[in-house]
Design an enzyme around this catalytic site. Structure first.
Site, PDB file in Angstrom:
ATOM      1  N   ASP A   1       3.852  11.323   4.194  1.00 26.89           N
ATOM      2  CA  ASP A   1       3.023  11.106   5.497  1.00 26.89           C
ATOM      3  C   ASP A   1       2.026  12.345   5.574  1.00 26.89           C
ATOM      4  OD1 ASP A   1       2.006  10.813   8.106  1.00 26.89           O
ATOM      5  OD2 ASP A   1       3.791  10.613   8.991  1.00 26.89           O
TER       6      ASP A   1
ATOM      7  N   ARG B   1      -1.855   5.967   5.243  1.00 28.08           N
ATOM      8  CA  ARG B   1      -1.536   5.342   3.933  1.00 28.08           C
ATOM      9  C   ARG B   1      -1.645   4.091   3.682  1.00 28.08           C
ATOM     10  NH1 ARG B   1       4.560   7.869   4.468  1.00 28.08           N
ATOM     11  NH2 ARG B   1       3.736   7.321   6.936  1.00 28.08           N
TER      12      ARG B   1
ATOM     13  N   CYS C   1       3.325   1.466   6.662  1.00 31.62           N
ATOM     14  CA  CYS C   1       3.729   2.982   6.966  1.00 31.62           C
ATOM     15  C   CYS C   1       3.987   3.111   8.387  1.00 31.62           C
ATOM     16  CB  CYS C   1       2.396   3.688   6.344  1.00 31.62           C
ATOM     17  SG  CYS C   1       0.779   3.624   7.257  1.00 31.62           S
TER      18      CYS C   1
END
Ligand code: 4NP
Length: 155
Positions: free
Chosen positions: A124, A14, A8
């Site tokens: 996100d 994440r 990520c």
């Protein structure tokens, strides 16, 4: 043996959650393989995951508090069989570092394992609340369960 890297941007929300859940699923299903995560934003290097990510994972019985954020490097293409990215920016970042077709073939959007094939992204959650973090966790869990099924077929 299936070595999986999640990517990520910050490597604090994440991908550390995805790493933690797949490690647990691999252990529960006796699947051998290295599971790790990395990012492209140097701001949080060597820091543990975001508190919200730690908390959401903890509620699912997963301890990700020991993870330290690190940057993606070209060596990761050699160390891992599959590289799963969360969004289009991660895809661009990873492709920028790839050296050849063999590298590029290892990379895919995590949600493509669900067969959607439309490059859906894992949003996100960094600038959102813990509820979004929880939603992202559930989204990635569905995909990680599918990765386990794919790994079992390879065994
Ligand atoms: P992640 O979230 O990519 O899910 O870890 C982010 C965390 C931090 C930043 C960006 C995204 N950041 O720019 O600091």
């Amino acid at each position: 043996m299936m070595n999986v890297l999640f990517v990520c941007l910050g490597n604090i929300c994440r991908s550390p959650m995805a790493e933690g859940m797949l490690k647990k699923l691999f252990a529960e299903n006796n699947i051998a393989g290295r599971v790790d995560s990395a990012g492209f934003e140097s701001f949080h290097i060597n820091e543990p995951p975001d508190e919200r990510a730690i908390s959401v994972a903890k509620k699912a019985g997963i301890d990700i508090s020991k993870k330290k954020a690190r940057l993606f490097t070209a060596d990761d293409f050699d160390a891992f069989d599959r590289i799963y990215v969360m969004d289009t920016q991660n895809m661009r970042d990873v492709r920028d570092v790839s050296r050849n077709d063999s590298d590029t073939k290892k990379v895919d959007y995590l949600l493509n394992v669900l067969g959607v094939g439309v490059n859906k992204t894992v949003p996100d959650p960094y600038h959102s609340g813990i509820e979004d973090c929880k939603n992202v966790f559930e989204l990635m869990l569905t995909a990680c369960e599918k990765i386990v099924e794919l790994a079992k077929e390879k065994q």
